[in-house]
Design an enzyme around this catalytic site. Structure first.
Site, mmCIF file in Angstrom:
data_model
loop_
_atom_site.group_PDB
_atom_site.id
_atom_site.type_symbol
_atom_site.label_atom_id
_atom_site.label_comp_id
_atom_site.label_asym_id
_atom_site.label_seq_id
_atom_site.Cartn_x
_atom_site.Cartn_y
_atom_site.Cartn_z
ATOM 1 N N ASP A 242 0.838 -1.194 0.000
ATOM 2 C CA ASP A 242 0.000 0.000 0.000
ATOM 3 C C ASP A 242 0.877 1.248 0.000
ATOM 4 O OD1 ASP A 242 -2.671 1.254 0.381
ATOM 5 O OD2 ASP A 242 -1.801 1.872 2.301
ATOM 6 N N GLU A 271 1.957 -0.087 -4.901
ATOM 7 C CA GLU A 271 0.999 0.953 -5.280
ATOM 8 C C GLU A 271 1.796 2.247 -5.433
ATOM 9 O OE1 GLU A 271 -3.257 2.787 -3.747
ATOM 10 O OE2 GLU A 271 -1.671 2.437 -2.286
#
Length: 520
Positions: A242, A271
Site C-alpha cells: 500500500d 501501489e
C-alpha cells in the site's frame, strides 16, 4: 544517503528476442498473470454469521448482503467515518467456498486486501500485523485458504500496509501516552502534529510508522520472524504494498530483497501512483496507474492516439534497468477498491470494451476487481466496495462472457502474456504489436477511440511477418473472413468506432508449403 542503483532483479536486455528469454518468462508466474482482487468481508456471505456476531460490537454494524454501502458520517471519537465500521461478514471459509468461480474465470493470482487485525472493515489501520483479523478467521483458516489456492494452481498475494498503523494499535497508544515507551520512536509524536502524531495525509486514524528506525524495519521485513517473512513462510506468494511510493526507493529495495531471500520468486508489487521509471529498480513491479491514465485518456478523447503511442513506448523504454521484464509483472489496473468501478467510470459499453481489450493486451498483469467481471457498478469509496453480486454470475450475462473471452485470449496467446512490445506506425489509431521469437505468435492490436470508423494504412515493422499473410480478428466469430492481409509490411484496415481489433496471423494453406518454414 547515497542510494544504490543496482536493479533489484537483473534481467538482461529488455526486449531480447532469444527463444530462451521467452521460455524463462513463461516459467515465472509473475509475468502476465491474471490477478483477481478480493475484499474478504465483501466477497462471499459467511455460513457462520450467527456465531460471529459478537465480533462486530457497536459502533460496528453488520449489514445484510443485499444492502449496498453508502457514505456515512465522521465519528470524532473513533476518528473514522461510520461507513468504515460497516461489515458484511465475509470470511476465509466463505471465500474458499467460492474459489471455483475465480478458478473457472481463469485467474492465476488471488490478491486479498489486508487481512491483519484492525478496527475498520478495510483493515488499512493495523492493530497488529502478525495477527489475523478474527472476523476473517484464524491462522489455521488462513493456512487452509493457502492450501486450497495452491491446490488449484493459483498464487496468493497479500496487502502490506507498512507506511502506517491504526490509531488504536496498542503499540501506538502506549507510545502516545508514555514518553518512555519502547515504541515511542516507532512514530513521530509531538504537539506540532494534529492529534499528537504524524499521520498519513492527515488522517488521524493512521499514524505513520518511522521507517528510519531500524527496529521498525526489523519488525516489518528485516528480521527472520518479521511480518513479510512470516506470511511468506505460511504460504503467501507475494505482497502488494500500500502507498508504496511513500516508503521510498531504498526501503522498498530492502523489503523486496528480504522477500526474495525468504521465498525466491516471490512478488513485491507497489501501489506507486507515479510514473514507473526508476521505481522499477527498487521493486519487482508496480500497479501501473500511469498506464491507466494513458488508456482512460485515450477513451475520453483527452489523449490522441499518436501521443498515446509515444507515451506507451516511452514507458517501456524507461522501465528501470529491468525494462519490459518489470512491466510484464506490473498490474494493469482500471478499477479497484479506491477507484469507481469500470462500469460506472465508462458507462458506454463500446468504449468500456475497448479499454478492457487494452487492459488485456498491453504488457502487464490485468487486475480484475471482484464483481467487475459481472458488471457491478459503484462510484467512489464506499460505493465501489459493495458485496459481491452472485445473482449476476449467470451464463447469459454478457459482461461475464466478455471477460471470459478476454482471459481465454491471454491464455491462448503467449505473446500477450510474455511478449515484447513494439509500436506499429499509425496516425489516428493506437497500434502496437506483441511479439515473441515465433513470427506466427505475433499479436497486433489496433484501437479506435473515435466515434466514427477509421481506415488507415499501418506499417508493421516485423521483418518475419510474411507477405500476403492473412490477419484474423481474435475477438470475432471464427467463421468470418480475414480482416486484411500483410502487404510488404503494411496492412490497410478499418477499425469500427470506439472499438479495438486484435489481429492474429493465420498461415495460408498452400498444399503443404509454408512461407514460415525457416523463420519460426
Amino acid at each position: 544517503m547515497t542510494l544504490s542503483r543496482t536493479p533489484i532483479t537483473p534481467n538482461g536486455p529488455s526486449q531480447d528476442d532469444d527463444p530462451e528469454t521467452f521460455g524463462r518468462r513463461e516459467q515465472d508466474w509473475r509475468n502476465g498473470a491474471i490477478v483477481y482482487q478480493v475484499l474478504v468481508d465483501r466477497f462471499a456471505p459467511s455460513a457462520q454469521l450467527d456465531a460471529k456476531r459478537a465480533l462486530y460490537p457497536p459502533p460496528k454494524v453488520l449489514r445484510e448482503w443485499s444492502e449496498t454501502p453508502q457514505r456515512g458520517v465522521y465519528l470524532r471519537e473513533a476518528k473514522v467515518s461510520s461507513h468504515e465500521l460497516e461489515f458484511w461478514g465475509g470470511d476465509f471459509a466463505s471465500l474458499r467456498s467460492r474459489l471455483d468461480h475465480i478458478q473457472a474465470l481463469g485467474a492465476t493470482v488471488l490478491y486479498l486486501n489486508p487481512i491483519h487485525l484492525a478496527t475498520t472493515n478495510h483493515k488499512y489501520d493495523a492493530l497488529d500485523f502478525l495477527q489475523i483479523s478474527p472476523e476473517f478467521g484464524t491462522r489455521e483458516d488462513f493456512l487452509r485458504l493457502v492450501a486450497d489456492v495452491h491446490a488449484r494452481g493459483m498464487k496468493l498475494v497479500l496487502d502490506g500496509v507498512f507506511n502506517h498503523m491504526g490509531r488504536n494499535a496498542p503499540v501506538f497508544q502506549d507510545a502516545l501516552a508514555n514518553p518512555n515507551s519502547p515504541w515511542r520512536d516507532w512514530f513521530a509524536i509531538g504537539p506540532q502534529y494534529a492529534g499528537g502524531a504524524r499521520a498519513w495525509v492527515g488522517f488521524q486514524n493512521l499514524p505513520e510508522l518511522a521507517l528510519e528506525n531500524p527496529a521498525v524495519r526489523a519488525y516489518l521485513y528485516a528480521d527472520p520472524d518479521s511480518v513479510v517473512r512470516r506470511y511468506l513462510r505460511d504460504g503467501a506468494d507475494g505482497w502488494r504494498l500500500d502507498t508504496a511510493f511513500e516508503l521510498g526507493p531504498e526501503y522498498l529495495r530492502e523489503l523486496t530483497r528480504a522477500a526474495h531471500q525468504e521465498k525466491p520468486g516471490s512478488l513485491v508489487v507497489g501501489e506507486i501512483v507515479n510514473y514507473p521509471g526508476a521505481w522499477l529498480d527498487s521493486i519487482d513491479a508496480v500497479m501501473n496507474f500511469n498506464l491507466r491514465q494513458i488508456v482512460l485518456g485515450l477513451a475520453a478523447g483527452d489523449i490522441a492516439p499518436s501521443p498515446a503511442c509515444r507515451m506507451l513506448e516511452r514507458q517501456v523504454n524507461e522501465a528501470g534497468s529491468a525494462g519490459i521484464e518489470a512491466l510484464l509483472k506490473s498490474w494493469v489496473v482500471i478499477d479497484n477498491h479506491d477507484i469507481p468501478r469500470i462500469a460506472t467510470q465508462i458507462p458506454r459499453e463500446s468504449l468500456r470494451r475497448m479499454v478492457q481489450v487494452l487492459q488485456f493486451t498491453l504488457p502487464g498483469a490485468p487486475n480484475i476487481y471482484y464483481g467487475s467481471e459481472v458488471g457491478m457498478t459503484g462510484g467512489d469509496d464506499p460505493e465501489n466496495r459493495g458485496p459481491m453480486r452472485w445473482d449476476l454470475v449467470r451464463e447469459d450475462n454478457p459482461e461475464l462472457l466478455w471477460m471470459r473471452k478476454l482471459i481465454a485470449l491471454r491464455q491462448q496467446r503467449r505473446a500477450l502474456r510474455v511478449g515484447n512490445f513494439r509500436l506499429a506506425e499509425a496516425n489516428r489509431l493506437l497500434a502496437f504489436e506483441r511479439t515473441t521469437d515465433r513470427a506466427l505468435e505475433t499479436t497486433i492490436v489496433l484501437a479506435n477511440p473515435a466515434d466514427r470508423a477509421i481506415t488507415e494504412r499501418v506499417l508493421l515493422a516485423n521483418a518475419f511477418l510474411m507477405d500476403d499473410t492473412p490477419l484474423v480478428d481474435a475477438l470475432a466469430p471464427a467463421e468470418l473472413p480475414p480482416v486484411c492481409n500483410v502487404q510488404a509490411g503494411f496492412i490497410t484496415v478499418t477499425v469500427p468506432p470506439e472499438s479495438a481489433l486484435v489481429l492474429l496471423p493465420r498461415e495460408r494453406s498452400l498444399g503443404g508449403y509454408s512461407r514460415y518454414k525457416r523463420v519460426r
